[in-house]
Motif scaffolding. Structure first.
Motif, PDB file in Angstrom:
ATOM      1  N   SER A  29       0.811  -1.215   0.000  1.00 46.44           N
ATOM      2  CA  SER A  29       0.000   0.000   0.000  1.00 46.44           C
ATOM      3  C   SER A  29       0.847   1.268   0.000  1.00 46.44           C
ATOM      4  CB  SER A  29      -0.957   0.007   1.193  1.00 46.44           C
ATOM      5  OG  SER A  29      -0.247  -0.031   2.411  1.00 46.44           O
ATOM      6  N   THR A  30       2.072   1.200   0.534  1.00 48.57           N
ATOM      7  CA  THR A  30       2.919   2.391   0.630  1.00 48.57           C
ATOM      8  C   THR A  30       3.683   2.664  -0.652  1.00 48.57           C
ATOM      9  OG1 THR A  30       3.157   2.032   3.009  1.00 48.57           O
ATOM     10  CG2 THR A  30       4.747   3.509   1.981  1.00 48.57           C
ATOM     11  N   TRP A  31       4.221   1.627  -1.302  1.00 49.50           N
ATOM     12  CA  TRP A  31       4.974   1.887  -2.531  1.00 49.50           C
ATOM     13  C   TRP A  31       4.915   0.794  -3.590  1.00 49.50           C
ATOM     14  CZ3 TRP A  31       7.616   0.272   1.859  1.00 49.50           C
ATOM     15  CH2 TRP A  31       8.504  -0.802   1.716  1.00 49.50           C
ATOM     16  N   ALA A  32       4.907  -0.468  -3.245  1.00 49.61           N
ATOM     17  CA  ALA A  32       5.030  -1.510  -4.268  1.00 49.61           C
ATOM     18  C   ALA A  32       3.823  -1.570  -5.206  1.00 49.61           C
ATOM     19  CB  ALA A  32       5.250  -2.867  -3.603  1.00 49.61           C
ATOM     20  N   GLY A  33       2.651  -1.126  -4.737  1.00 52.53           N
ATOM     21  CA  GLY A  33       1.459  -1.133  -5.567  1.00 52.53           C
ATOM     22  C   GLY A  33       1.122   0.209  -6.175  1.00 52.53           C
ATOM     23  N   ASP A  34       2.039   1.156  -6.096  1.00 48.97           N
ATOM     24  CA  ASP A  34       1.790   2.524  -6.552  1.00 48.97           C
ATOM     25  C   ASP A  34       2.571   2.805  -7.837  1.00 48.97           C
ATOM     26  OD1 ASP A  34       1.571   5.269  -6.939  1.00 48.97           O
ATOM     27  OD2 ASP A  34       1.906   5.779  -4.829  1.00 48.97           O
ATOM     28  N   ASP A  35       1.848   2.951  -8.956  1.00 46.87           N
ATOM     29  CA  ASP A  35       2.505   3.188 -10.254  1.00 46.87           C
ATOM     30  C   ASP A  35       3.367   4.445 -10.248  1.00 46.87           C
ATOM     31  OD1 ASP A  35       1.414   0.959 -11.560  1.00 46.87           O
ATOM     32  OD2 ASP A  35      -0.401   2.043 -12.111  1.00 46.87           O
ATOM     33  N   ALA A  36       2.974   5.440  -9.474  1.00 50.80           N
ATOM     34  CA  ALA A  36       3.747   6.686  -9.439  1.00 50.80           C
ATOM     35  C   ALA A  36       5.108   6.481  -8.802  1.00 50.80           C
ATOM     36  CB  ALA A  36       2.966   7.762  -8.675  1.00 50.80           C
ATOM     37  N   VAL A  37       5.217   5.503  -7.905  1.00 48.17           N
ATOM     38  CA  VAL A  37       6.485   5.196  -7.247  1.00 48.17           C
ATOM     39  C   VAL A  37       7.321   4.252  -8.106  1.00 48.17           C
ATOM     40  CG1 VAL A  37       7.580   4.175  -5.209  1.00 48.17           C
ATOM     41  CG2 VAL A  37       5.489   5.546  -4.954  1.00 48.17           C
ATOM     42  N   THR A  45       4.986  -2.730 -11.067  1.00 45.55           N
ATOM     43  CA  THR A  45       4.089  -2.512  -9.941  1.00 45.55           C
ATOM     44  C   THR A  45       3.440  -3.831  -9.529  1.00 45.55           C
ATOM     45  OG1 THR A  45       3.599  -0.339 -10.876  1.00 45.55           O
ATOM     46  CG2 THR A  45       2.100  -1.157  -9.166  1.00 45.55           C
ATOM     47  N   HIS A  46       3.375  -4.082  -8.231  1.00 45.48           N
ATOM     48  CA  HIS A  46       2.731  -5.299  -7.752  1.00 45.48           C
ATOM     49  C   HIS A  46       1.223  -5.212  -7.972  1.00 45.48           C
ATOM     50  CE1 HIS A  46       6.219  -6.458  -4.808  1.00 45.48           C
ATOM     51  NE2 HIS A  46       6.632  -6.196  -6.036  1.00 45.48           N
ATOM     52  N   LYS A  47       0.626  -6.344  -8.315  1.00 44.68           N
ATOM     53  CA  LYS A  47      -0.812  -6.383  -8.569  1.00 44.68           C
ATOM     54  C   LYS A  47      -1.622  -6.444  -7.282  1.00 44.68           C
ATOM     55  CE  LYS A  47      -0.031  -8.874 -12.895  1.00 44.68           C
ATOM     56  NZ  LYS A  47       1.403  -9.064 -12.666  1.00 44.68           N
ATOM     57  N   ASN A  48      -1.058  -7.058  -6.250  1.00 46.85           N
ATOM     58  CA  ASN A  48      -1.770  -7.216  -4.981  1.00 46.85           C
ATOM     59  C   ASN A  48      -0.750  -7.523  -3.878  1.00 46.85           C
ATOM     60  OD1 ASN A  48      -1.265 -10.145  -5.097  1.00 46.85           O
ATOM     61  ND2 ASN A  48      -2.854 -10.135  -6.681  1.00 46.85           N
ATOM     62  N   SER A  49      -1.238  -7.537  -2.642  1.00 47.25           N
ATOM     63  CA  SER A  49      -0.326  -7.751  -1.516  1.00 47.25           C
ATOM     64  C   SER A  49       0.182  -9.190  -1.444  1.00 47.25           C
ATOM     65  CB  SER A  49      -1.011  -7.365  -0.196  1.00 47.25           C
ATOM     66  OG  SER A  49      -2.171  -8.146   0.003  1.00 47.25           O
ATOM     67  N   LEU A  50      -0.508 -10.139  -2.093  1.00 47.36           N
ATOM     68  CA  LEU A  50      -0.009 -11.516  -2.131  1.00 47.36           C
ATOM     69  C   LEU A  50       1.290 -11.585  -2.923  1.00 47.36           C
ATOM     70  CD1 LEU A  50      -0.309 -14.486  -1.478  1.00 47.36           C
ATOM     71  CD2 LEU A  50      -1.763 -14.735  -3.514  1.00 47.36           C
ATOM     72  N   GLU A  51       1.367 -10.837  -4.004  1.00 46.37           N
ATOM     73  CA  GLU A  51       2.615 -10.767  -4.775  1.00 46.37           C
ATOM     74  C   GLU A  51       3.741 -10.192  -3.918  1.00 46.37           C
ATOM     75  OE1 GLU A  51       4.256  -8.742  -8.940  1.00 46.37           O
ATOM     76  OE2 GLU A  51       2.109  -8.710  -8.481  1.00 46.37           O
TER      77      GLU A  51
END
Length: 198
Positions: A29-37, A45-51
């Motif tokens: 939620s903080t960075w791995a799933g954020d396209d801007a980061v 970019t990760h698709k979900n927290s399971l990844e």
């Protein structure tokens, strides 16, 4: 060099320690799933927290290696997970591409890399974390120098490097995991030239 692995480091505002599978949701939620980061990262970019969880489980196994460096960047005051910073043995920077005189390539080209969530940009956290890793590398691992590079389209990352003591060396290209070339700028910092503090 005296490799020591990912040991805990502290600064006035930060604690750098190991990432764990329990960090998956915060990391996503903080960075791995954020396209801007992630737009300037080598990885998608990760698709979900399971990844993210699967990645962290793999990283946890790598922490047993003395030459594996991958820290969580946490705020000391409340433990909030801000991002990550690591040191990797670069694969794309050939010795002949570096212009700074007197560089020893016998141990390869080690480079820091960092990523912080958008909510924590512009507050000096990245520079503070990079300075902590810089001092660890020179004082405890006894490395002679560090490279560093950023996407040319991301000059804010270059400013972080410069504030921590790195100086521009040459234009370069790195590749994303899917093979996409990314024009970049490479920097160098020798042990004897590093600043003290920030």
């Amino acid at each position: 060099m005296r490799h020591q692995g990912t040991v805990t480091l502290s600064t006035s505002r930060l604690v750098l320690d190991r990432l764990h599978p329990a960090d998956a949701q915060a990391m996503f939620s903080t960075w791995a799933g954020d396209d801007a980061v992630t737009r300037f990262m080598r990885w998608p970019t990760h698709k979900n927290s399971l990844e993210t969880l699967e990645l962290l489980a793999g990283w946890e196994c790598l922490y047993q290696n003395a030459d594996y460096y991958n820290w969580a960047v946490r705020r000391a005051s409340d433990g909030a997970l801000l991002g990550t910073i690591g040191l990797v043995l670069g694969e794309e920077q050939a010795p002949e591409s570096w212009r700074a005189p007197g560089l020893d390539f016998s141990a390869g080209v080690w480079e820091p890399g960092y990523c912080l969530g958008r909510a924590f940009w512009g507050q000096g956290y990245a520079t503070e974390a990079l300075a902590a890793v810089r001092d660890f590398w020179f004082d405890r691992v006894d490395g002679a120098w560090l490279g560093c590079c950023h996407a040319a389209a991301n000059p804010a990352s270059g400013r972080v490097m410069e504030k921590a003591g790195w100086r521009f060396d040459h234009d370069a290209v790195y590749h994303r995991w899917d093979g996409t070339p990314v024009p970049s700028r490479a920097y160098v910092l020798k042990k004897e030239e590093r600043p003290r503090g920030l």
